[in-house]
Scaffold this motif. Structure first.
Motif, mmCIF file in Angstrom:
data_model
loop_
_atom_site.group_PDB
_atom_site.id
_atom_site.type_symbol
_atom_site.label_atom_id
_atom_site.label_comp_id
_atom_site.label_asym_id
_atom_site.label_seq_id
_atom_site.Cartn_x
_atom_site.Cartn_y
_atom_site.Cartn_z
ATOM 1 N N TRP A 141 -20.239 2.469 6.937
ATOM 2 C CA TRP A 141 -21.028 3.270 6.031
ATOM 3 C C TRP A 141 -22.227 2.831 5.792
ATOM 4 C CZ3 TRP A 141 -20.283 8.334 4.234
ATOM 5 C CH2 TRP A 141 -21.030 8.836 3.253
ATOM 6 N N ARG A 142 -23.299 3.712 5.932
ATOM 7 C CA ARG A 142 -24.673 2.750 5.797
ATOM 8 C C ARG A 142 -24.796 1.517 6.216
ATOM 9 N NH1 ARG A 142 -25.588 5.257 -0.282
ATOM 10 N NH2 ARG A 142 -25.414 7.314 0.426
ATOM 11 N N THR A 143 -24.982 0.381 5.444
ATOM 12 C CA THR A 143 -25.168 -0.876 6.013
ATOM 13 C C THR A 143 -24.033 -1.647 5.726
ATOM 14 O OG1 THR A 143 -25.990 -1.353 3.496
ATOM 15 C CG2 THR A 143 -27.724 -0.879 5.177
ATOM 16 N N GLY A 144 -22.874 -1.218 5.448
ATOM 17 C CA GLY A 144 -21.735 -2.016 5.292
ATOM 18 C C GLY A 144 -20.167 -1.031 5.804
ATOM 19 N N ARG A 145 -19.368 -1.399 5.300
ATOM 20 C CA ARG A 145 -17.974 -1.030 5.656
ATOM 21 C C ARG A 145 -17.114 -0.349 4.388
ATOM 22 N NH1 ARG A 145 -17.509 -1.148 11.028
ATOM 23 N NH2 ARG A 145 -15.364 -0.936 10.968
ATOM 24 N N ILE A 146 -16.634 0.758 4.613
ATOM 25 C CA ILE A 146 -15.735 1.089 3.547
ATOM 26 C C ILE A 146 -14.153 1.365 4.134
ATOM 27 C CG2 ILE A 146 -17.615 2.419 2.349
ATOM 28 C CD1 ILE A 146 -16.672 4.950 3.610
ATOM 29 N N LEU A 147 -13.364 1.291 3.238
ATOM 30 C CA LEU A 147 -11.768 1.442 3.183
ATOM 31 C C LEU A 147 -11.632 3.062 3.674
ATOM 32 C CD1 LEU A 147 -9.311 -0.201 3.259
ATOM 33 C CD2 LEU A 147 -9.144 0.567 0.636
ATOM 34 N N ALA A 148 -10.875 3.174 4.618
ATOM 35 C CA ALA A 148 -10.775 4.345 5.258
ATOM 36 C C ALA A 148 -9.187 4.735 5.691
ATOM 37 C CB ALA A 148 -11.590 4.944 6.497
ATOM 38 N N GLY A 149 -8.761 5.889 5.767
ATOM 39 C CA GLY A 149 -7.268 6.052 6.107
ATOM 40 C C GLY A 149 -6.237 5.423 5.361
ATOM 41 N N ILE A 150 -6.443 5.504 4.193
ATOM 42 C CA ILE A 150 -5.631 4.692 3.123
ATOM 43 C C ILE A 150 -4.356 5.617 2.832
ATOM 44 C CG2 ILE A 150 -6.715 5.764 1.230
ATOM 45 C CD1 ILE A 150 -5.482 1.847 1.671
ATOM 46 N N ASP A 151 -4.233 7.075 3.219
ATOM 47 C CA ASP A 151 -3.341 7.752 2.793
ATOM 48 C C ASP A 151 -1.899 7.419 3.296
ATOM 49 O OD1 ASP A 151 -5.225 9.328 1.538
ATOM 50 O OD2 ASP A 151 -5.172 10.905 3.255
ATOM 51 N N GLU A 152 -1.621 6.830 4.478
ATOM 52 C CA GLU A 152 -0.313 6.600 5.058
ATOM 53 C C GLU A 152 0.126 5.212 4.074
ATOM 54 O OE1 GLU A 152 0.335 5.963 9.256
ATOM 55 O OE2 GLU A 152 -0.930 7.776 9.782
ATOM 56 N N ILE A 153 -0.840 4.309 3.910
ATOM 57 C CA ILE A 153 -0.558 3.209 3.139
ATOM 58 C C ILE A 153 0.099 3.421 2.034
ATOM 59 C CG2 ILE A 153 -1.636 1.056 2.181
ATOM 60 C CD1 ILE A 153 -3.046 0.649 4.895
ATOM 61 N N GLN A 154 -0.767 4.209 1.215
ATOM 62 C CA GLN A 154 -0.554 4.601 -0.116
ATOM 63 C C GLN A 154 1.110 5.391 -0.380
ATOM 64 O OE1 GLN A 154 -4.188 6.521 -1.906
ATOM 65 N NE2 GLN A 154 -4.088 4.934 -3.252
ATOM 66 N N GLN A 155 1.332 6.270 0.835
ATOM 67 C CA GLN A 155 2.529 6.727 0.837
ATOM 68 C C GLN A 155 3.638 5.804 0.978
ATOM 69 O OE1 GLN A 155 3.121 10.077 0.289
ATOM 70 N NE2 GLN A 155 5.152 9.451 0.243
ATOM 71 N N GLU A 156 3.418 4.803 1.884
ATOM 72 C CA GLU A 156 4.450 3.649 2.043
ATOM 73 C C GLU A 156 4.726 3.015 0.919
ATOM 74 O OE1 GLU A 156 7.147 1.368 4.032
ATOM 75 O OE2 GLU A 156 6.257 3.486 4.868
ATOM 76 N N LEU A 157 3.359 2.677 0.199
ATOM 77 C CA LEU A 157 3.441 1.978 -1.046
ATOM 78 C C LEU A 157 4.218 2.778 -2.186
ATOM 79 C CD1 LEU A 157 2.644 -0.652 -2.261
ATOM 80 C CD2 LEU A 157 0.382 0.486 -2.894
ATOM 81 N N ASP A 158 3.918 3.833 -2.308
ATOM 82 C CA ASP A 158 4.718 4.578 -3.532
ATOM 83 C C ASP A 158 6.240 4.772 -3.116
ATOM 84 O OD1 ASP A 158 2.173 5.150 -4.540
ATOM 85 O OD2 ASP A 158 1.879 7.057 -3.809
ATOM 86 N N ASP A 159 6.609 4.982 -2.040
ATOM 87 C CA ASP A 159 7.909 5.318 -1.540
ATOM 88 C C ASP A 159 8.467 3.854 -1.787
ATOM 89 O OD1 ASP A 159 7.601 7.777 -0.777
ATOM 90 O OD2 ASP A 159 7.571 7.150 1.508
ATOM 91 N N GLN A 160 7.749 2.866 -1.445
ATOM 92 C CA GLN A 160 8.541 1.527 -1.549
ATOM 93 C C GLN A 160 8.699 1.065 -2.791
ATOM 94 O OE1 GLN A 160 7.617 -1.940 0.850
ATOM 95 N NE2 GLN A 160 7.906 -0.709 2.709
ATOM 96 N N ILE A 161 7.859 1.435 -3.838
ATOM 97 C CA ILE A 161 7.823 0.887 -5.310
ATOM 98 C C ILE A 161 9.022 1.789 -5.881
ATOM 99 C CG2 ILE A 161 6.834 1.614 -7.436
ATOM 100 C CD1 ILE A 161 4.142 0.736 -6.231
ATOM 101 N N VAL A 162 9.305 3.249 -5.566
ATOM 102 C CA VAL A 162 10.408 3.748 -5.989
ATOM 103 C C VAL A 162 11.729 3.491 -5.581
ATOM 104 C CG1 VAL A 162 11.484 5.967 -5.985
ATOM 105 C CG2 VAL A 162 9.007 5.971 -5.995
ATOM 106 N N LYS A 163 11.855 3.101 -4.312
ATOM 107 C CA LYS A 163 13.035 2.257 -3.569
ATOM 108 C C LYS A 163 13.243 0.913 -4.466
ATOM 109 C CE LYS A 163 12.416 4.154 0.929
ATOM 110 N NZ LYS A 163 12.338 3.847 2.403
ATOM 111 N N THR A 164 12.282 0.308 -4.642
ATOM 112 C CA THR A 164 12.520 -1.141 -5.437
ATOM 113 C C THR A 164 12.987 -1.065 -6.691
ATOM 114 O OG1 THR A 164 10.805 -2.073 -3.926
ATOM 115 C CG2 THR A 164 11.531 -3.294 -5.913
ATOM 116 N N GLN A 165 12.455 0.055 -7.408
ATOM 117 C CA GLN A 165 12.910 0.378 -8.701
ATOM 118 C C GLN A 165 14.137 0.815 -8.883
ATOM 119 O OE1 GLN A 165 9.941 2.919 -10.017
ATOM 120 N NE2 GLN A 165 8.503 1.406 -10.927
ATOM 121 N N ALA A 166 14.726 1.700 -7.884
ATOM 122 C CA ALA A 166 16.260 2.080 -7.643
ATOM 123 C C ALA A 166 17.185 0.919 -7.415
ATOM 124 C CB ALA A 166 16.230 3.081 -6.577
ATOM 125 N N MET A 167 16.567 -0.012 -6.520
ATOM 126 C CA MET A 167 17.234 -1.235 -6.046
ATOM 127 C C MET A 167 17.819 -2.201 -7.588
ATOM 128 S SD MET A 167 15.921 -2.827 -2.797
ATOM 129 C CE MET A 167 16.312 -2.325 -1.293
#
Length: 102
Positions: free
Chosen positions: A36-62
């Protein structure tokens, strides 16, 4: 008594296996960036955030399971790791959004 012990051992083993599976899921995870322009930006974060959300819920259930006692410290540490990662990603995206509008 023997049946109760077997059930408890089975439930504890299932919790351990699920926790190992969650930890292993992050072993190969990587954050993609794009130019992006003269640098780099974080992209394609949707799958990571979904996995993170799922695991937070599972860990809280545990954490609420009555069979978690042998793994309580590990579950709490994993929950802390996941929530810290969530905070880092949230802040990163806020800074990135502000930077994009400069």
């Amino acid at each position: 008594l023997i049946e109760d012990t077997c059930v408890a051992a089975s439930k504890e083993a299932a919790l351990d296996k699920a926790l190992c599976k969650m930890e292993d899921a992050w072993a190969g995870a990587s954050f993609a960036t794009k130019e992006w322009r003269t640098g780099r930006i974080l992209a394609g974060i949707d799958e990571i955030q979904q996995e993170l959300d799922d695991q937070i819920v599972k860990t809280q259930a545990m954490h609420g399971s009555r069979y978690v006692k042998p793994f309580l410290g590990r579950v709490e540490a994993w929950e802390h790791t996941l929530t810290s990662l969530q905070d880092i990603i949230d802040n990163w995206l806020k800074v990135q959004a502000a930077w994009l509008y400069l």
